[in-house]
Write an enzyme that holds these catalytic residues in place. Structure first.
Site, PDB file in Angstrom:
ATOM      1  N   GLU A 261       0.456  -1.034  -0.179  1.00 26.86           N
ATOM      2  CA  GLU A 261      -0.461   0.145   0.418  1.00 26.86           C
ATOM      3  C   GLU A 261       0.680   1.248  -0.169  1.00 26.86           C
ATOM      4  O   GLU A 261       1.709   1.502   0.845  1.00 26.86           O
ATOM      5  CB  GLU A 261      -0.462   0.165   1.153  1.00 26.86           C
ATOM      6  CG  GLU A 261      -1.883  -0.921   1.586  1.00 26.86           C
ATOM      7  CD  GLU A 261      -2.890  -1.814   2.095  1.00 26.86           C
ATOM      8  OE1 GLU A 261      -2.950   0.205   3.474  1.00 26.86           O
ATOM      9  OE2 GLU A 261      -3.071  -2.449   2.576  1.00 26.86           O
ATOM     10  N   HIS A 280      -8.118   1.333   1.760  1.00 27.33           N
ATOM     11  CA  HIS A 280      -7.722   1.439   2.962  1.00 27.33           C
ATOM     12  C   HIS A 280      -8.289   2.375   3.539  1.00 27.33           C
ATOM     13  O   HIS A 280      -8.429   3.834   3.736  1.00 27.33           O
ATOM     14  CB  HIS A 280      -6.662   1.503   3.300  1.00 27.33           C
ATOM     15  CG  HIS A 280      -5.504   0.832   5.231  1.00 27.33           C
ATOM     16  ND1 HIS A 280      -4.745   0.457   4.872  1.00 27.33           N
ATOM     17  CD2 HIS A 280      -6.997   1.017   6.146  1.00 27.33           C
ATOM     18  CE1 HIS A 280      -4.438   0.237   5.358  1.00 27.33           C
ATOM     19  NE2 HIS A 280      -5.425   0.226   6.986  1.00 27.33           N
TER      20      HIS A 280
HETATM   21  P1  NAD Z   1      -8.139  -7.217  18.105  1.00 27.32           P
HETATM   22  O1  NAD Z   1      -6.711  -7.511  18.569  1.00 27.32           O
HETATM   23  O2  NAD Z   1      -9.723  -6.757  18.690  1.00 27.32           O
HETATM   24  O3  NAD Z   1      -9.087  -8.458  17.021  1.00 27.32           O
HETATM   25  C1  NAD Z   1      -8.128  -9.586  16.684  1.00 27.32           C
HETATM   26  C2  NAD Z   1      -8.328 -11.204  16.456  1.00 27.32           C
HETATM   27  O4  NAD Z   1      -8.078 -11.621  15.595  1.00 27.32           O
HETATM   28  C3  NAD Z   1      -8.227 -10.991  18.056  1.00 27.32           C
HETATM   29  O5  NAD Z   1      -9.185 -12.135  18.509  1.00 27.32           O
HETATM   30  C4  NAD Z   1      -6.665 -12.419  17.784  1.00 27.32           C
HETATM   31  O6  NAD Z   1      -7.527 -13.317  18.495  1.00 27.32           O
HETATM   32  C5  NAD Z   1      -7.244 -12.961  16.480  1.00 27.32           C
HETATM   33  N1  NAD Z   1      -6.239 -13.122  15.856  1.00 27.32           N
HETATM   34  C6  NAD Z   1      -5.486 -12.972  15.622  1.00 27.32           C
HETATM   35  N2  NAD Z   1      -4.215 -13.590  15.244  1.00 27.32           N
HETATM   36  C7  NAD Z   1      -5.120 -15.166  14.650  1.00 27.32           C
HETATM   37  C8  NAD Z   1      -4.657 -15.849  13.629  1.00 27.32           C
HETATM   38  N3  NAD Z   1      -3.581 -16.205  13.556  1.00 27.32           N
HETATM   39  N4  NAD Z   1      -6.010 -16.819  13.111  1.00 27.32           N
HETATM   40  C9  NAD Z   1      -6.981 -16.151  14.322  1.00 27.32           C
HETATM   41  N5  NAD Z   1      -6.880 -15.585  14.606  1.00 27.32           N
HETATM   42  C10 NAD Z   1      -6.100 -14.744  15.004  1.00 27.32           C
HETATM   43  O7  NAD Z   1      -8.005  -5.815  16.859  1.00 27.32           O
HETATM   44  P2  NAD Z   1      -9.582  -5.024  16.267  1.00 27.32           P
HETATM   45  O8  NAD Z   1      -9.920  -3.853  16.515  1.00 27.32           O
HETATM   46  O9  NAD Z   1     -10.230  -6.046  15.939  1.00 27.32           O
HETATM   47  O10 NAD Z   1      -9.119  -4.609  14.902  1.00 27.32           O
HETATM   48  C11 NAD Z   1      -8.572  -6.428  13.612  1.00 27.32           C
HETATM   49  C12 NAD Z   1      -7.534  -5.332  12.757  1.00 27.32           C
HETATM   50  O11 NAD Z   1      -8.295  -4.613  12.133  1.00 27.32           O
HETATM   51  C13 NAD Z   1      -6.397  -4.316  13.592  1.00 27.32           C
HETATM   52  O12 NAD Z   1      -5.659  -5.168  13.747  1.00 27.32           O
HETATM   53  C14 NAD Z   1      -5.683  -3.694  11.453  1.00 27.32           C
HETATM   54  O13 NAD Z   1      -4.725  -4.297  11.105  1.00 27.32           O
HETATM   55  C15 NAD Z   1      -7.175  -4.166  11.367  1.00 27.32           C
HETATM   56  N6  NAD Z   1      -8.197  -2.553  11.065  1.00 27.32           N
HETATM   57  C16 NAD Z   1      -8.149  -2.058   9.441  1.00 27.32           C
HETATM   58  C17 NAD Z   1      -7.966  -1.131   9.501  1.00 27.32           C
HETATM   59  C18 NAD Z   1      -9.106  -0.468   7.906  1.00 27.32           C
HETATM   60  O14 NAD Z   1      -9.354   0.773   7.901  1.00 27.32           O
HETATM   61  N7  NAD Z   1      -8.885  -1.544   6.818  1.00 27.32           N
HETATM   62  C19 NAD Z   1      -8.866  -0.369  10.217  1.00 27.32           C
HETATM   63  C20 NAD Z   1      -8.509  -0.810  11.793  1.00 27.32           C
HETATM   64  C21 NAD Z   1      -8.234  -1.783  11.919  1.00 27.32           C
END
Ligand code: NAD
Length: 319
Positions: A261, A280
């Site tokens: 990106e 994004h």
């Molecule tokens: P979070 O920590 O609450 O949830 C992430 C979940 O993924 C956790 O429950 C964790 O145990 C699980 N996880 C980690 N590795 C894993 C694996 N190998 N297999 C299965 N599950 C796994 O985080 P959140 O607040 O829900 O955010 C999630 C992600 O979304 C962020 O880390 C970020 O990278 C992404 N995000 C993207 C945007 C966007 O603009 N598209 C915006 C915000 C966040």
């Protein structure tokens, strides 16, 4: 009085909060030279994940206590390095979950209801010329969504999917969801992939989730299923997904994130007819971005004034 480097633009009232807590140095964090100049002997930094905190920064700011990012994802930071140097890393969980979940549901509706095709039909004058309609679409109602990564955003998506009359499956590396999680059934990853009409990826990016959806996993999906990724691009093997989409191995994909990106302007996956991509924009609303900046500001203020931040990735550094 502590010193705080403000390396991202914020609103005046947020800047004033910083100024009450310390001497503020405002700098464009994308200008590495100016950032390194500003960071000398600072106590806290408010930044975006585009700003790198490494040994060079720590050498210039040996008393650095907190790095507060305006994002929930922290894969751009070297957490063990920050922890080893006693630096708190604060992020912005929760305040953006609804926005990302909304975008996920938008993908789901656009894909299942063929909204891009109908919009293109109208835009090109097809309706006016009484051309045949694009093919009928499918209801999300009664379909199954599999949520990979049942954290804050994944659960927020599940709430919306339950409301839409969908069956919800989830897979995560933890075993037991919180008591207030929406009704959903746990599956292994392979079971989830095989049973779902929509697979939606919501893991944070870490070693275990990098390329966790690759050729083998896509091959387990139904040929009528859609893959949605609003987490991080590298969670999905983009080349494998591209090849599967070209071969119509699955019905399509909705991607808010890509492996690189911004992508190369000629990135082929963006151009495929069965793919919808966005640049994004999961959190790209005025309200949510403000909430992220405000939480990051409170985080840096709290740490430099000796209080506990609302969100911290490595709480062990604060004891
Ligand atoms: P979070 O920590 O609450 O949830 C992430 C979940 O993924 C956790 O429950 C964790 O145990 C699980 N996880 C980690 N590795 C894993 C694996 N190998 N297999 C299965 N599950 C796994 O985080 P959140 O607040 O829900 O955010 C999630 C992600 O979304 C962020 O880390 C970020 O990278 C992404 N995000 C993207 C945007 C966007 O603009 N598209 C915006 C915000 C966040």
């Amino acid at each position: 009085m502590p010193t705080i480097v403000q390396a991202v633009p914020i609103e005046d009232e947020l800047h004033d909060m910083l100024a009450e807590a310390g001497d503020v140095r405002v700098v464009d964090g994308r200008d590495r030279g100016a950032f390194l100049e500003a960071v000398k002997d600072t106590d806290g930094v408010l930044l975006s994940p585009l700003v790198k905190i490494d040994q060079q920064v720590v050498d210039l700011a040996p008393n650095l206590k907190v790095v507060a990012t305006t994002s929930v994802g922290f894969d751009a930071f070297d957490v063990p390095f920050l922890t080893a140097n006693g630096i708190a890393l604060c992020n912005t969980p929760g305040v953006l979950s609804a926005a990302v979940a909304d975008l996920t549901m938008a993908f789901l509706l656009m894909l299942s209801r063929h909204l891009m095709e109908f919009e293109a039909y109208n835009r090109s004058g097809g309706w006016g010329r009484r051309e045949p309609y694009p093919a009928l679409a499918n209801d999300p109602l009664g379909k199954t969504i599999g949520i990979v990564g049942f954290g804050r955003i994944g659960q927020e998506v599940a709430r919306r999917a339950v409301f839409a009359g969908m069956k919800v499956l989830w897979y995560d590396i933890y075993d037991n969801p919180p008591s207030d999680a929406p009704p959903a059934e746990k599956r292994t990853l392979d079971e989830l992939l095989a049973e779902s009409d929509f697979v939606s990826v919501h893991t944070d990016l870490n070693q275990s989730s990098r390329h966790m959806i690759g050729a083998r996993e896509i091959a387990l999906m139904k040929p009528t299923a859609y893959l949605i990724n609003t987490s991080r691009g590298p969670a999905v093997d983009q080349k494998a997904l591209h090849d599967a989409l070209v071969a119509n191995q699955i019905a399509g994909a909705g991607l808010d994130v890509l492996e690189d990106e911004p992508p190369d302007p000629d990135e082929p996956i963006v151009k495929l007819p069965n793919v919808i991509t966005f640049p994004h924009i999961g959190t790209a609303t005025e309200e949510t971005r403000y909430a992220m900046r405000a939480l990051a500001t409170r985080n840096v203020v709290n740490v430099v004034t000796g209080n506990h931040p609302e969100a911290i990735v490595n709480p062990e550094v604060l004891g």
